[in-house]
Motif scaffolding. Structure first.
Motif, short mmCIF file in Angstrom:
data_model
loop_
_atom_site.label_atom_id
_atom_site.label_comp_id
_atom_site.label_asym_id
_atom_site.label_seq_id
_atom_site.Cartn_x
_atom_site.Cartn_y
_atom_site.Cartn_z
N MET A 1 0.82 -1.22 0.00
CA MET A 1 0.00 0.00 0.00
C MET A 1 0.85 1.27 0.00
O MET A 1 0.32 2.36 -0.20
CB MET A 1 -0.99 0.00 1.16
N PHE B 1 -16.58 -3.11 2.57
CA PHE B 1 -16.51 -2.70 3.97
C PHE B 1 -17.30 -3.66 4.82
O PHE B 1 -18.19 -4.34 4.33
CB PHE B 1 -17.13 -1.30 4.16
N ASP C 1 -12.62 3.82 11.73
CA ASP C 1 -12.09 2.53 12.19
C ASP C 1 -11.70 1.64 11.01
O ASP C 1 -10.73 0.89 11.09
CB ASP C 1 -13.12 1.82 13.08
N ARG D 1 -8.39 2.82 10.15
CA ARG D 1 -7.41 2.48 11.19
C ARG D 1 -6.97 1.03 11.06
O ARG D 1 -5.78 0.71 11.18
CB ARG D 1 -8.01 2.73 12.58
N VAL D 2 -7.95 0.15 10.80
CA VAL D 2 -7.63 -1.27 10.60
C VAL D 2 -6.63 -1.43 9.45
O VAL D 2 -5.60 -2.10 9.59
CB VAL D 2 -8.93 -2.08 10.32
N LEU D 3 -6.95 -0.78 8.32
CA LEU D 3 -6.09 -0.94 7.15
C LEU D 3 -4.72 -0.29 7.38
O LEU D 3 -3.71 -0.79 6.89
CB LEU D 3 -6.76 -0.35 5.91
N PHE E 1 -3.07 -0.14 10.21
CA PHE E 1 -2.26 -1.11 10.96
C PHE E 1 -1.74 -2.20 10.03
O PHE E 1 -0.55 -2.53 10.03
CB PHE E 1 -3.10 -1.76 12.07
N ALA E 2 -2.65 -2.76 9.23
CA ALA E 2 -2.27 -3.88 8.37
C ALA E 2 -1.23 -3.46 7.34
O ALA E 2 -0.35 -4.24 6.97
CB ALA E 2 -3.50 -4.46 7.69
N ALA E 3 -1.33 -2.20 6.88
CA ALA E 3 -0.44 -1.75 5.80
C ALA E 3 0.84 -1.11 6.33
O ALA E 3 1.66 -0.65 5.55
CB ALA E 3 -1.18 -0.74 4.92
#
Lengths: 250, 272
Positions: free
Chosen positions: B110, B122, B130, B133-135, B137-139
């Motif tokens: 990303m 989604f 949120d 925020r999730v993405l 963290f993952a990215a």
């Protein structure tokens, strides 16, 4: 990897799915424990009869499996799996993070369900003037068993969900297997059924989710049950990861 | 936006038009069109779904700093090509590379590629912030980028609302915000104007031009020609899984025809 795990833990906290499953679990445990607690005939209120009531906390394993399954089938259903795999194209990392977060949630499910079953069961029997026959080690096995069984059924659910991908058949299949199929088999073919994953979970906690505890042959010793269930969890995860790696994202 | 591609972009532009009108089968120039400056390199890509050939021998390359429209009728294979490019689907033959690597081999993808898929992906119960925020963290993107991206797409005020309450246009903006989290140098957008109102389309067009002016590269698929003609400088037209034209927009309409006339002449009438 920590970022992927934090993402999965945040996913658990930022929708109501886990909360609803948790609430459903607690409500079901209340219902079953009260029903059986008030209906238990005093003549059958011996040690094993009481273990059966207190052992309903094993339902935590079923709900942990459902949570593990939904963590992947829910994303496949609403499409979130696409941004998830765009952010983390090494898909086994995503499933490993889901494994850890589902196991953590499973721990909480198992502990809460078993503590509730014991507390409510004790209160119900005491209210009826039935003396409690369980010892300290029985409580320890019930709680520890409920926690371990739920933590190990979470990856079973996740692995099944990642393999089947379709949410409704996955959830129905898990419920039907744990509540119905194994229950039939443990009555009809106990020599074989005691090696199945539901019976292995029951062996860890010393009480089956449904039906009688078989005596001939009996359930496996708790340690063997835990190892066997861990084996089932590993196989389910390996199949789920392989299927996810190989197939196109829908 | 990253500006590291600027030098490459200039090189690509000064080396002349890197896309040609020839069909892929008789195009020996795929190698020529592929240089270090190519951000995206798709070569002989084929993908079948059962009996259906969704993409057949598709080749094209995108130089840095270009805005390329991937055009074609519904079912022509646009989404299939983008799905393979983004590592969501495996090709049966050929390859699709980003900066010389498969998407699934990119480190922190990303940070390189922002993708806007048309499917609206989604969890409807999660709020927009949120979701990002999730993405993030993952990215492996700093969390402060979440509010920055929300502000860029104009969703700051709706950030705390569940996505299920969003209009189609707001969902598109949220997807774009997710694509921008990692400050990528390449944007891949599948039908991004779907659900946007006239203002939204205008905003998107301005945004994409600015993104390219800053050195970013854009690949945007569309079946709506009007919105494309004003946004892109290159076009790749696909029909029934084949590339039927690959050119700069200026070259394609050089002999006085409109993009629509060229497009209609090249593509089939039947829906695939």
């Amino acid at each position: 990897m920590t970022g992927v795990l934090r993402a999965e833990l945040l996913k658990l906290r930022t929708t109501r799915t886990a909360v609803w499953l948790f609430a459903g679990l607690l409500a079901l445990v209340c219902f079953v424990v009260l029903l059986h607690g008030f209906n238990l005939s005093p003549s059958r209120a011996d040690h094993s009869g009481q273990m059966r009531i207190f052992g309903w906390g094993e339902l935590g394993a079923l709900f942990a499996a459902l949570l593990g399954a939904v963590s992947i089938t829910g994303e496949l259903r609403n499409g979130l799996v696409r941004p998830t795999f765009l952010a983390t194209p090494r898909r086994q990392q995503v499933l490993a993070a889901k494994l850890l977060s589902a196991m953590l949630a499973g721990l909480a499910f198992g502990a809460a369900a078993e503590v509730l079953a014991i507390g409510l069961g004790s209160a119900t029997l005491s209210a009826r003037g039935i003396p409690i026959r369980l010892e300290g080690e029985d409580y320890a096995q019930l709680i520890l068993g409920g926690v371990v069984a739920a933590a190990l059924w979470a990856p079973v659910g996740l692995g099944v969900g990642a393999s089947l991908r379709n949410q409704v058949p996955t959830l129905i299949g898990l419920c039907a297997w744990l509540l119905f199929v194994e229950n039939l088999l443990i009555g009809e073919l106990p020599a074989v059924a005691r090696y199945l994953p539901g019976a292995a979970a029951a062996a860890i906690g010393g009480a089956t989710i449904t039906g009688e505890v078989p005596t001939d042959p009996p359930l496996l010793p708790p340690i063997l049950g835990a190892l066997l269930l861990a084996g089932y969890a590993a196989v389910a995860m390996i199949i789920g990861i392989a299927a996810t790696e190989r197939r196109d994202v829908p | 936006m990253r500006r590291s591609m600027r030098a490459d972009e200039t090189a690509a532009r000064s080396s002349g038009n890197p896309v040609s009108l020839d069909g892929p089968a008789r195009d020996p120039a795929v190698a020529r069109t592929t240089s270090a400056a190519d951000v995206v390199h798709v070569a002989s890509l084929s993908k079948r779904y059962g009996e259906v050939v969704a993409a057949d021998d598709v080749s094209f390359a995108l130089p840095a700093g270009s805005v390329t429209g991937l055009l074609g009728p519904n079912g022509a294979g646009k989404t299939t090509v983008l799905r393979v490019l983004l590592g969501l689907a495996e090709p049966h033959k050929g390859e699709a590379l980003i900066l010389g690597r498969r998407y699934r081999d990119l480190d922190r993808p990303m940070h390189v590629v922002g993708a806007v898929l048309e499917s609206g992906d989604f969890d409807p119960g999660r709020n927009g912030r949120d979701h990002l925020r999730v993405l993030a963290f993952a990215a492996d993107v700093p969390q402060r980028r979440v509010d920055e991206a929300l502000a860029v797409v104009g969703l700051a005020r709706a950030a705390k609302r569940a996505v299920r309450t969003y209009s189609l246009g707001m969902r598109q903006r949220l997807t774009l915000a997710a694509a921008l989290l990692g400050s990528p140098q390449l944007l891949v957008l599948d039908e991004p104007a779907n659900g946007l109102d006239a203002k939204g389309v205008h905003w998107l067009r301005t945004f994409l031009r600015g993104f390219a002016a800053d050195g970013g590269t854009v690949l945007v698929s569309s079946h709506v020609l009007a919105e494309i003609a004003q946004t892109v400088d290159h076009v790749v037209i696909v029909d029934r899984g084949h590339v039927v034209a690959r050119s700069s927009l200026a070259e394609l309409v050089a002999d006085g025809k409109t993009l629509e006339e060229v497009y209609l002449a090249l593509t089939s009438e039947d829906a695939a």
